[in-house]
Design a protein around this motif. Structure first.
Motif, PDB file in Angstrom:
ATOM      1  N   HIS A  10       1.626 111.577  26.331  1.00  0.00           N
ATOM      2  CA  HIS A  10       1.465 110.907  27.381  1.00  0.00           C
ATOM      3  C   HIS A  10       1.256 109.350  27.432  1.00  0.00           C
ATOM      4  CE1 HIS A  10      -0.930 114.900  27.073  1.00  0.00           C
ATOM      5  NE2 HIS A  10      -1.658 114.362  25.856  1.00  0.00           N
ATOM      6  N   PRO A  11       2.920 109.384  28.061  1.00  0.00           N
ATOM      7  CA  PRO A  11       3.123 108.471  28.558  1.00  0.00           C
ATOM      8  C   PRO A  11       2.520 107.403  29.709  1.00  0.00           C
ATOM      9  CG  PRO A  11       5.194 109.137  28.275  1.00  0.00           C
ATOM     10  CD  PRO A  11       3.951 110.271  28.437  1.00  0.00           C
ATOM     11  N   LYS A  12       2.217 107.863  29.943  1.00  0.00           N
ATOM     12  CA  LYS A  12       1.744 107.624  31.727  1.00  0.00           C
ATOM     13  C   LYS A  12      -0.340 107.180  31.259  1.00  0.00           C
ATOM     14  CE  LYS A  12       4.835 108.639  34.543  1.00  0.00           C
ATOM     15  NZ  LYS A  12       5.321 108.725  35.847  1.00  0.00           N
ATOM     16  N   ALA A  13      -0.785 107.381  30.486  1.00  0.00           N
ATOM     17  CA  ALA A  13      -1.567 107.336  30.044  1.00  0.00           C
ATOM     18  C   ALA A  13      -2.465 106.206  30.144  1.00  0.00           C
ATOM     19  CB  ALA A  13      -1.781 108.017  28.880  1.00  0.00           C
ATOM     20  N   SER A  14      -3.076 105.429  31.353  1.00  0.00           N
ATOM     21  CA  SER A  14      -3.066 104.135  31.205  1.00  0.00           C
ATOM     22  C   SER A  14      -4.579 103.901  30.674  1.00  0.00           C
ATOM     23  CB  SER A  14      -3.553 103.581  32.433  1.00  0.00           C
ATOM     24  OG  SER A  14      -1.784 103.520  33.445  1.00  0.00           O
ATOM     25  N   ALA A  15      -5.693 104.580  30.734  1.00  0.00           N
ATOM     26  CA  ALA A  15      -7.361 104.502  29.876  1.00  0.00           C
ATOM     27  C   ALA A  15      -6.825 104.143  27.974  1.00  0.00           C
ATOM     28  CB  ALA A  15      -8.243 105.125  30.508  1.00  0.00           C
ATOM     29  N   GLU A  16      -5.855 105.153  27.987  1.00  0.00           N
ATOM     30  CA  GLU A  16      -5.519 105.373  26.668  1.00  0.00           C
ATOM     31  C   GLU A  16      -4.599 103.854  25.854  1.00  0.00           C
ATOM     32  OE1 GLU A  16      -5.440 107.502  27.749  1.00  0.00           O
ATOM     33  OE2 GLU A  16      -6.923 109.263  26.859  1.00  0.00           O
ATOM     34  N   ARG A  17      -3.538 103.773  26.943  1.00  0.00           N
ATOM     35  CA  ARG A  17      -2.934 102.251  26.896  1.00  0.00           C
ATOM     36  C   ARG A  17      -4.500 100.614  26.544  1.00  0.00           C
ATOM     37  NH1 ARG A  17       1.875 102.510  25.709  1.00  0.00           N
ATOM     38  NH2 ARG A  17       2.195 104.064  26.943  1.00  0.00           N
ATOM     39  N   VAL A  18      -4.581 101.485  27.293  1.00  0.00           N
ATOM     40  CA  VAL A  18      -5.850 100.030  27.498  1.00  0.00           C
ATOM     41  C   VAL A  18      -6.919  99.651  26.466  1.00  0.00           C
ATOM     42  CG1 VAL A  18      -7.805  98.574  28.334  1.00  0.00           C
ATOM     43  CG2 VAL A  18      -5.988  99.827  29.926  1.00  0.00           C
ATOM     44  N   GLU A  19      -6.688 100.390  26.225  1.00  0.00           N
ATOM     45  CA  GLU A  19      -8.160 101.220  24.040  1.00  0.00           C
ATOM     46  C   GLU A  19      -6.983 100.384  23.495  1.00  0.00           C
ATOM     47  OE1 GLU A  19     -10.666 103.991  23.699  1.00  0.00           O
ATOM     48  OE2 GLU A  19     -10.232 104.370  26.385  1.00  0.00           O
ATOM     49  N   LEU A  20      -5.954 100.984  23.345  1.00  0.00           N
ATOM     50  CA  LEU A  20      -4.202 100.696  22.425  1.00  0.00           C
ATOM     51  C   LEU A  20      -4.235  99.326  22.430  1.00  0.00           C
ATOM     52  CD1 LEU A  20      -3.073 101.341  20.013  1.00  0.00           C
ATOM     53  CD2 LEU A  20      -0.756 101.757  22.085  1.00  0.00           C
ATOM     54  N   LEU A  21      -4.341  98.125  23.261  1.00  0.00           N
ATOM     55  CA  LEU A  21      -3.863  97.306  23.504  1.00  0.00           C
ATOM     56  C   LEU A  21      -4.714  96.221  22.844  1.00  0.00           C
ATOM     57  CD1 LEU A  21      -4.849  94.774  26.430  1.00  0.00           C
ATOM     58  CD2 LEU A  21      -3.563  96.308  27.389  1.00  0.00           C
ATOM     59  N   LEU A  22      -6.385  96.912  22.753  1.00  0.00           N
ATOM     60  CA  LEU A  22      -7.513  96.236  22.715  1.00  0.00           C
ATOM     61  C   LEU A  22      -7.307  96.616  21.301  1.00  0.00           C
ATOM     62  CD1 LEU A  22     -10.397  97.445  25.121  1.00  0.00           C
ATOM     63  CD2 LEU A  22      -9.223  94.844  24.704  1.00  0.00           C
ATOM     64  N   LEU A  23      -7.342  97.143  20.722  1.00  0.00           N
ATOM     65  CA  LEU A  23      -7.912  97.125  19.287  1.00  0.00           C
ATOM     66  C   LEU A  23      -6.210  96.565  18.244  1.00  0.00           C
ATOM     67  CD1 LEU A  23      -8.437 101.411  18.429  1.00  0.00           C
ATOM     68  CD2 LEU A  23     -10.058  99.372  18.107  1.00  0.00           C
ATOM     69  N   LEU A  24      -5.088  96.605  19.134  1.00  0.00           N
ATOM     70  CA  LEU A  24      -4.343  96.151  18.338  1.00  0.00           C
ATOM     71  C   LEU A  24      -4.441  94.387  18.321  1.00  0.00           C
ATOM     72  CD1 LEU A  24      -0.925  97.464  20.576  1.00  0.00           C
ATOM     73  CD2 LEU A  24      -1.548  97.761  17.830  1.00  0.00           C
ATOM     74  N   PHE A  25      -4.771  93.906  19.546  1.00  0.00           N
ATOM     75  CA  PHE A  25      -5.310  92.441  19.765  1.00  0.00           C
ATOM     76  C   PHE A  25      -5.939  92.034  18.430  1.00  0.00           C
ATOM     77  CE2 PHE A  25      -7.701  89.229  20.935  1.00  0.00           C
ATOM     78  CZ  PHE A  25      -6.922  87.711  21.215  1.00  0.00           C
ATOM     79  N   ALA A  26      -7.366  93.007  18.470  1.00  0.00           N
ATOM     80  CA  ALA A  26      -8.729  92.622  17.990  1.00  0.00           C
ATOM     81  C   ALA A  26      -7.907  92.515  15.938  1.00  0.00           C
ATOM     82  CB  ALA A  26      -9.630  93.674  17.495  1.00  0.00           C
ATOM     83  N   SER A  27      -6.789  93.355  15.585  1.00  0.00           N
ATOM     84  CA  SER A  27      -6.364  93.996  13.900  1.00  0.00           C
ATOM     85  C   SER A  27      -5.800  92.578  14.266  1.00  0.00           C
ATOM     86  CB  SER A  27      -5.725  94.900  14.353  1.00  0.00           C
ATOM     87  OG  SER A  27      -4.619  95.047  14.954  1.00  0.00           O
ATOM     88  N   GLY A  28      -5.347  91.719  15.076  1.00  0.00           N
ATOM     89  CA  GLY A  28      -4.357  90.568  15.002  1.00  0.00           C
ATOM     90  C   GLY A  28      -3.126  91.194  15.585  1.00  0.00           C
ATOM     91  N   ALA A  29      -2.254  92.519  15.619  1.00  0.00           N
ATOM     92  CA  ALA A  29      -1.077  92.580  15.845  1.00  0.00           C
ATOM     93  C   ALA A  29      -0.646  91.828  17.406  1.00  0.00           C
ATOM     94  CB  ALA A  29      -1.050  93.852  16.308  1.00  0.00           C
ATOM     95  N   VAL A  30      -0.725  90.760  18.164  1.00  0.00           N
ATOM     96  CA  VAL A  30      -0.731  90.393  19.218  1.00  0.00           C
ATOM     97  C   VAL A  30       0.347  90.303  19.347  1.00  0.00           C
ATOM     98  CG1 VAL A  30      -0.979  87.649  20.525  1.00  0.00           C
ATOM     99  CG2 VAL A  30      -2.490  88.131  18.268  1.00  0.00           C
ATOM    100  N   GLN A  31       1.544  90.556  18.809  1.00  0.00           N
ATOM    101  CA  GLN A  31       3.066  90.593  19.694  1.00  0.00           C
ATOM    102  C   GLN A  31       3.044  92.320  19.741  1.00  0.00           C
ATOM    103  OE1 GLN A  31       6.803  90.010  16.543  1.00  0.00           O
ATOM    104  NE2 GLN A  31       7.778  90.803  18.502  1.00  0.00           N
ATOM    105  N   GLU A  32       2.665  93.499  19.229  1.00  0.00           N
ATOM    106  CA  GLU A  32       2.493  94.730  19.681  1.00  0.00           C
ATOM    107  C   GLU A  32       1.705  94.591  21.391  1.00  0.00           C
ATOM    108  OE1 GLU A  32       1.789  97.430  16.663  1.00  0.00           O
ATOM    109  OE2 GLU A  32       2.456  96.012  15.273  1.00  0.00           O
TER     110      GLU A  32
END
Length: 119
Positions: free
Chosen positions: A49-71
């Motif tokens: 579901h590439p247009k699932a904006s809410a899940e993409r927001v959650e993903l970017l938060l988790l990526l930032f928290a894990s230190g995966a800033v580029q991702e």
């Protein structure tokens, strides 16, 4: 809080700065920290579901928290592309917070600004 990943994480910031930026990101999107989902689980959902904006927001938060800033930056850019009406909303403001965390001279900040100019 963070695993260092080569040049994708600034060397001058403290874990406190990362925590503050993460708090600002969660306040911006109005969500509690999405601790129950995993990065791999969210990526799998977004492949289907590439247009699932809410899940993409959650993903970017988790990526930032894990230190995966580029991702995290990549997911912000995808969110801007997938949902252009948001371009002046959450994704742009989130991207500004992340780039502010990195600082104006960081290579990822410079590259991201170049990408934004071409969009």
């Amino acid at each position: 809080l963070r695993q260092r990943q080569g040049d994708t994480s600034p060397g001058w910031e403290s874990e406190a700065l990362q925590a503050l930026t993460l708090w600002e990101l969660t306040q911006l999107c109005g969500k509690a920290f999405p601790g129950v989902k995993t990065i791999d689980g969210l990526r799998g959902h977004l492949r289907a579901h590439p247009k699932a904006s809410a899940e993409r927001v959650e993903l970017l938060l988790l990526l930032f928290a894990s230190g995966a800033v580029q991702e995290c930056i990549t997911e912000c850019l995808k969110l801007i592309k997938v949902d252009p009406q948001w371009s002046q909303g959450f994704p742009s403001r989130a991207l500004e917070l992340v780039l502010g965390y990195l600082g104006p001279d960081h290579v990822l900040t410079i590259r991201t600004r170049q990408i934004l100019e071409r969009m």
